[in-house]
Scaffold this motif. Sequence first.
Motif, short mmCIF file in Angstrom:
data_model
loop_
_atom_site.label_atom_id
_atom_site.label_comp_id
_atom_site.label_asym_id
_atom_site.label_seq_id
_atom_site.Cartn_x
_atom_site.Cartn_y
_atom_site.Cartn_z
N TYR A 40 45.89 47.23 58.70
CA TYR A 40 45.09 47.60 57.63
C TYR A 40 43.60 47.76 58.31
CZ TYR A 40 49.05 46.11 55.18
OH TYR A 40 50.33 46.11 54.86
N THR A 41 42.89 48.40 57.57
CA THR A 41 41.54 48.91 57.86
C THR A 41 40.46 47.99 57.03
OG1 THR A 41 41.33 50.69 56.49
CG2 THR A 41 41.89 50.95 58.61
N SER A 42 40.82 47.23 55.98
CA SER A 42 40.14 46.77 55.01
C SER A 42 40.84 45.62 54.28
CB SER A 42 39.55 47.43 53.91
OG SER A 42 40.35 47.80 53.14
N MET A 43 40.22 44.39 53.54
CA MET A 43 41.12 43.45 53.06
C MET A 43 41.46 43.96 51.75
SD MET A 43 41.42 40.61 54.36
CE MET A 43 41.71 39.50 53.17
N GLU A 44 40.87 45.04 51.22
CA GLU A 44 41.31 45.86 49.89
C GLU A 44 42.68 46.33 50.23
OE1 GLU A 44 40.05 48.80 46.46
OE2 GLU A 44 38.66 48.71 48.17
N GLN A 45 42.77 47.06 51.16
CA GLN A 45 44.05 47.75 51.67
C GLN A 45 45.11 46.64 51.97
OE1 GLN A 45 44.27 49.89 55.41
NE2 GLN A 45 44.16 51.75 54.29
N LEU A 46 44.75 45.33 52.55
CA LEU A 46 45.79 44.38 52.98
C LEU A 46 46.12 43.82 51.69
CD1 LEU A 46 45.48 41.70 55.74
CD2 LEU A 46 46.02 41.13 53.42
N LEU A 47 45.49 43.35 51.02
CA LEU A 47 45.74 42.59 49.62
C LEU A 47 46.50 43.74 48.70
CD1 LEU A 47 42.52 40.89 48.82
CD2 LEU A 47 44.68 39.82 49.91
N GLN A 48 46.25 45.05 48.53
CA GLN A 48 46.85 45.85 47.52
C GLN A 48 48.32 46.22 48.33
OE1 GLN A 48 44.31 49.23 47.66
NE2 GLN A 48 43.53 48.73 45.86
N SER A 49 48.46 46.28 49.78
CA SER A 49 49.80 46.15 50.35
C SER A 49 50.76 45.30 50.26
CB SER A 49 49.61 46.91 51.67
OG SER A 49 49.05 48.23 51.59
N GLU A 50 50.06 43.91 50.62
CA GLU A 50 50.91 42.73 50.56
C GLU A 50 51.19 41.93 49.46
OE1 GLU A 50 52.31 41.96 53.47
OE2 GLU A 50 51.33 43.72 54.43
N LEU A 51 50.33 42.00 48.57
CA LEU A 51 50.55 41.04 47.24
C LEU A 51 51.47 41.83 46.24
CD1 LEU A 51 46.86 39.33 46.76
CD2 LEU A 51 49.10 38.71 48.34
N VAL A 52 52.60 41.73 46.28
CA VAL A 52 53.55 42.22 45.43
C VAL A 52 53.38 41.84 44.30
CG1 VAL A 52 55.98 43.04 45.09
CG2 VAL A 52 55.16 43.00 47.36
N GLY A 53 53.38 42.63 43.02
CA GLY A 53 53.24 42.26 41.72
C GLY A 53 51.72 41.72 41.03
N ALA A 54 50.89 41.93 42.19
CA ALA A 54 49.58 41.60 41.70
C ALA A 54 48.66 43.01 41.68
CB ALA A 54 48.83 40.65 42.85
N GLN A 55 47.67 42.89 40.93
CA GLN A 55 46.76 44.29 40.69
C GLN A 55 45.37 43.93 41.67
OE1 GLN A 55 45.78 45.40 36.94
NE2 GLN A 55 45.16 47.51 37.58
N VAL A 56 45.14 44.68 42.70
CA VAL A 56 43.85 44.47 43.30
C VAL A 56 42.78 45.52 42.87
CG1 VAL A 56 42.77 44.19 45.59
CG2 VAL A 56 45.29 43.42 45.12
N LEU A 57 41.81 45.00 42.48
CA LEU A 57 40.66 46.19 42.17
C LEU A 57 39.44 45.74 43.06
CD1 LEU A 57 41.32 46.19 38.31
CD2 LEU A 57 42.16 47.68 40.05
N ASN A 58 38.58 46.88 43.26
CA ASN A 58 37.36 46.70 43.80
C ASN A 58 36.14 47.03 42.74
OD1 ASN A 58 35.22 46.60 45.17
ND2 ASN A 58 35.87 47.78 46.88
N GLN A 59 35.57 45.71 42.17
CA GLN A 59 34.69 45.64 41.18
C GLN A 59 33.49 45.04 41.60
OE1 GLN A 59 37.19 43.72 38.31
NE2 GLN A 59 37.92 45.51 37.39
#
Length: 130
Positions: A40-59
Amino acid sequence: ILKEGEKNEEIAVAYGHIRKEDLTYAVSHYSDLNNDFAKYTSMEQLLQSELVGAQVLNQGGLKVYLRGSESTTGISGFDHSALFVLDGVPTDRVDHLNPKDIKTVTLLKGSEANLYGSRGSHGAVLIETK
């Protein structure tokens, strides 16, 4: 009702115990040993891919929502995102981290996050670095 030979096992969490079969819903654990976080190139990408069932947004910073999209709007200006805990310290920002430095990510849902008081009322994302 237990069938013959089954055990009623419970695991100690935060302020009580949880049945072993319910643990899968309550706690999700992701490790660098099982997953290649370096891809992964960013934490946003890591969290979006790995945290199944969670919604990850950059706000204006990363936010993780566990209760679906209706929780992202918030009520009366309150933040309904999960608490980030970096190496045991609650924090608001994790977007500066390099995914290559992450050892484990653990997602606590519901009452398992009560250890962090009202700040953990919407869950907690525990991040441990190498």
